[in-house]
Enzyme design. Sequence first.
Site, short mmCIF file in Angstrom:
data_model
loop_
_atom_site.label_atom_id
_atom_site.label_comp_id
_atom_site.label_asym_id
_atom_site.label_seq_id
_atom_site.Cartn_x
_atom_site.Cartn_y
_atom_site.Cartn_z
CG HIS A 1 6.08 -35.23 -0.53
ND1 HIS A 1 6.83 -34.08 -0.60
CD2 HIS A 1 6.96 -36.25 -0.43
CE1 HIS A 1 8.12 -34.40 -0.59
NE2 HIS A 1 8.22 -35.72 -0.47
NE ARG B 1 14.04 -29.17 3.27
CZ ARG B 1 14.90 -30.11 2.89
NH1 ARG B 1 14.55 -31.37 2.85
NH2 ARG B 1 16.11 -29.78 2.52
CB THR C 1 16.87 -36.26 3.72
OG1 THR C 1 15.76 -35.54 4.26
CG2 THR C 1 18.00 -36.26 4.70
CG HIS D 1 15.18 -41.12 2.34
ND1 HIS D 1 15.30 -41.09 0.99
CD2 HIS D 1 15.04 -39.83 2.75
CE1 HIS D 1 15.25 -39.84 0.58
NE2 HIS D 1 15.10 -39.05 1.62
N1 PXP Z 1 13.26 -40.65 6.77
C1 PXP Z 1 13.89 -39.47 6.64
C2 PXP Z 1 14.96 -39.15 7.62
C3 PXP Z 1 13.54 -38.55 5.64
O1 PXP Z 1 14.19 -37.38 5.54
C4 PXP Z 1 12.48 -38.88 4.77
C5 PXP Z 1 12.05 -37.89 3.72
O2 PXP Z 1 11.52 -36.77 4.33
C6 PXP Z 1 11.85 -40.13 4.94
C7 PXP Z 1 12.27 -41.00 5.93
C8 PXP Z 1 10.72 -40.56 4.05
O3 PXP Z 1 11.23 -40.76 2.79
P1 PXP Z 1 10.24 -41.00 1.57
O4 PXP Z 1 9.41 -39.78 1.44
O5 PXP Z 1 11.17 -41.23 0.42
O6 PXP Z 1 9.44 -42.22 1.91
#
Ligand code: PXP
Length: 387
Positions: free
Chosen positions: A157, A192, A248, A338
Amino acid sequence: MFINLIDHADQTRFQLNYALLRTRTGRLLELLNQQDIAVSIVLLDDQEMAQYNQTYRHKEGPTNVLSFPAETNEELGDILISVDTAWKEAGEKNIPLHQHLTWLIIHGLLHLLGYDHELSEAQAELMLVKEEELFQAIQHIHSGGKTMPQLAINVDHIATIREARGGAEPDPILAAGICELAGAKGIVVHLREDRRHIQERDVRLLRQTVKTRLNLEMAAVKEIISIALEVVPDLITLVPEKRKELTTEGGLDVMSNEKKIRKTISRMSEAGIPVSIFVDPDAEQIKAALDVGAAYVELHTGRYCDAKSEQERDREFHLIEQAAETAFASGLRVNAGHGLDYRTTTRIAAIPVIEELSIGHAIIARAAFVGLDQAVREMQDCIDLAG
Ligand code: PXP
């Protein structure tokens, strides 16, 4: 260190996880201070093993492991293991096959280093103590070397903000460096297909600048596979990818994509890149991940984080806890991530077998107010609270 792992009898029925065996052998060589030497692990069936046992030891029938020291200083030697016998023994001991294979590799390595339980009772005792010490050490490393998982930061991000204006700022390369200086143990990016945030240039530069570990999240598609094979990250994490999703949306369905995933893992394995699969906390997906040869799973914590009630959160937490144990017991290494934020991370960090947490959005969002260095340190505090 060069580990030559040969499945001589091509024993697909045992669904062996070669990447895991190779990683564990590497760790054992490090623990034994033998990291600069080559070793071969040859997996046989009972019939082949019986022939070696007859030729070299004049004993009838198969045995579990035989070691043959090398004649040169660059090599330690060959360790021959009968997977048939290992399988039977693991069943008798009621332990996972990969756990028993690890014991046999330890036993074989110690023989190559001069330990010999057949010489005397004292030597047998010495060897057993060393075997147990190594086994404990590898389990310890396997679960992260400590009770707390390591923090890996997803800097996608930072690139999202950059892409909002199509310029050069802020740069995820710089962000990764700040995260590492603040104590992060890994950097994660998702290249991506639609290139909405991270660009190919970012991945290539990060490969040169990341001092900890670079984990490349990616879909199992031709173009990204080629890039990964060129860049050689420390880990790749296979994720599902849909063009319209905001992020995701769930774990990869390993069963439905088995052929594609198996092929990708085999190509990565040839390049020495370990593979993790992002899966929902589901026993069938975990088994499928093991079957296709993954070394790790990353357990999807999204539903636990998004739960609308404490009851639902508890339910989702227990699914993750159980899935982590199931994966670990089957020989997989376990990461999670995630949706984790400053409220939801501590509980997940307390699950002992989880090695690494992959966290992005919450940290980058907080960084907008307190700075990236502090946002990383605060997340590390949430992990430390689990101890
Ligand atoms: N793990 C995976 C497989 C992901 O796709 C993501 C998002 O890119 C993350 C972890 C990190 O998630 P977050 O940005 O919600 O902390």
